[in-house]
Design an enzyme around this catalytic site. Structure first.
Site, PDB file in Angstrom:
ATOM      1  N   PRO A  15    -116.572  92.613 -41.826  1.00 17.25           N
ATOM      2  CG  PRO A  15    -117.930  93.798 -40.346  1.00 17.25           C
ATOM      3  CD  PRO A  15    -117.715  93.564 -41.810  1.00 17.25           C
ATOM      4  CE1 TYR A  16    -117.924  84.144 -42.324  1.00 16.51           C
ATOM      5  CE2 TYR A  16    -117.428  84.836 -44.571  1.00 16.51           C
ATOM      6  CZ  TYR A  16    -117.588  83.835 -43.627  1.00 16.51           C
ATOM      7  OH  TYR A  16    -117.406  82.517 -43.997  1.00 16.51           O
ATOM      8  CB  ALA A  17    -113.547  89.004 -44.842  1.00 11.85           C
ATOM      9  CB  SER A  57    -114.655  86.963 -37.918  1.00 12.92           C
ATOM     10  OG  SER A  57    -115.375  86.221 -38.885  1.00 12.92           O
TER      11      SER A  57
END
Ligand SMILES: NC(=O)c1ccc[n+]([C@@H]2O[C@H](COP(=O)([O-])OP(=O)(O)OC[C@H]3O[C@@H](n4cnc5c(N)ncnc54)[C@H](O)[C@@H]3O)[C@@H](O)[C@H]2O)c1
Length: 319
Positions: free
Chosen positions: A150-152, A154
């Site tokens: 999910p970080y990537a 975002s």
């Protein structure tokens, strides 16, 4: 020059703020240290950086605050956000969405709405994680994104927003940072955890088998690239890798770190982290051409710097 640095209480942002102040610029330092996952460290760093010459503190949450003062700068260096692959799963997904995507959308909108003249030059932090894992060659900026956390995801969205803003006339630049280390490194990051464990005499907590490798990049080099990107008129929306050209495995990095400390440390293996790339590897051609930049800090020397900082943290705790 008037510069606004978002995320100024954080690891990279604090060094960037220090560097702009040392170069004689006026800096608006923006952050919400109280919302940091490690508020004690964030407040300490905030107190340090906002005491520098020419630095004005602005405590503001980019997801809700009025950002016209930030947009009034000549250059905005946008480093605020919620980094980290591991914490972005589960409830962290909404946090990454808020502090990375929503915060960036609001910041870019404020810069585009500036009524009096064209918007500032905006340097935006992205991440090597947008590539997923590197293959048999270094990742070039034109490689298709392959986010696996999910970080990537975002950060892919942050990049898209900055490219759209560039099409609408804002001078945005995207810097894809690769595993940054050095003094003030975040407590969730590998070298920070390793250094603290080794100094305590505890086994070093390693996710996975230690064979994964990273283009580890010292924060001093990252600051140099970021300042170069802030000073140049670059093609709007351009993406630039900011990473060391030579990846190193986690096992080799541990050998260097324990060598610097002069200790033999045990390793405690933990399950690999979902979404962690097996390898990151920066192609540095574009950074060299556009910024005249390459990372020059050797890993052993850079780790020695970081360990010296961990020792000062201990002196503060004891004192
Ligand atoms: N450290 C790395 O290796 C690395 C690698 C790739 C990309 N990046 C990116 O670089 C940037 C800086 O990373 P870092 O390691 O210094 O992280 P950090 O967590 O130390 O700093 C980020 C700062 O942003 C602030 N912040 C978060 N949400 C905010 C909001 N809504 N409003 C105002 N401030 C807010 C936090 O309080 C924190 O001080 C991030 O965007 C990160 O994703 C870092």
């Amino acid at each position: 020059m008037r510069v606004a640095v978002t995320g100024a209480a954080g690891f990279i942002g604090s060094h960037v703020t220090d560097a702009f102040s040392a170069a004689g610029h006026e800096v608006l330092a923006v952050d919400v240290p109280g919302r940091s996952p490690t508020p004690e460290l964030a407040w300490r760093t905030w107190a340090e950086v906002t005491a520098r010459p020419g630095v004005v503190a602005m405590e503001a949450d980019l997801a809700v605050a009025d950002l016209s003062a930030v947009a009034a700068a000549d250059v905005v260096v946008h480093l605020a956000g919620r980094p980290g692959v591991r914490d972005s799963w589960g409830a962290g997904r909404a946090v990454a969405e808020r502090d990375n995507v929503l915060a960036t959308r609001r910041l870019l909108a404020a810069c585009m709405e500036r009524p009096e003249r064209r918007g500032p030059r905006v340097v935006v932090a992205s991440s090597s994680s947008v590539y997923g894992s590197a293959g048999p060659r270094p990742n070039r900026e034109d490689d298709p994104p392959s986010p696996v956390s999910p970080y990537a995801v975002s950060k892919v969205e942050v990049e898209r927003l900055a490219r759209v803003a560039a099409r609408d006339g804002l001078r945005t630049v995207l810097l894809r940072y690769f595993s940054v280390y050095g003094p003030r490194q975040r407590p969730d990051m590998a070298f920070h955890r390793f250094a603290e464990a080794a100094l305590d005499g505890r086994p070093l907590p390693v996710f996975g088998d230690g064979r994964s490798s990273r283009s580890f990049t010292h924060v001093r080099d990252v600051v140099a690239a970021t300042l170069a990107a802030s000073a140049e008129d670059l093609p709007p929306g351009v993406v630039i890798n900011v990473g060391h050209a030579e990846p190193v495995t986690v096992t080799d990095a541990i050998a260097l770190l324990t060598g610097v400390l002069g200790v033999r440390a045990e390793v405690r293996r933990e399950a690999p982290v979902a979404g962690d790339a097996a390898r990151t590897w920066a192609d540095t051609d574009r950074a060299r051409r556009l910024l005249g930049w390459t990372a020059t800090t050797d890993l052993a020397a850079g780790l020695a710097d970081q360990i010296a900082w961990h020792r000062t943290l201990r002196e503060v705790r004891v004192g």
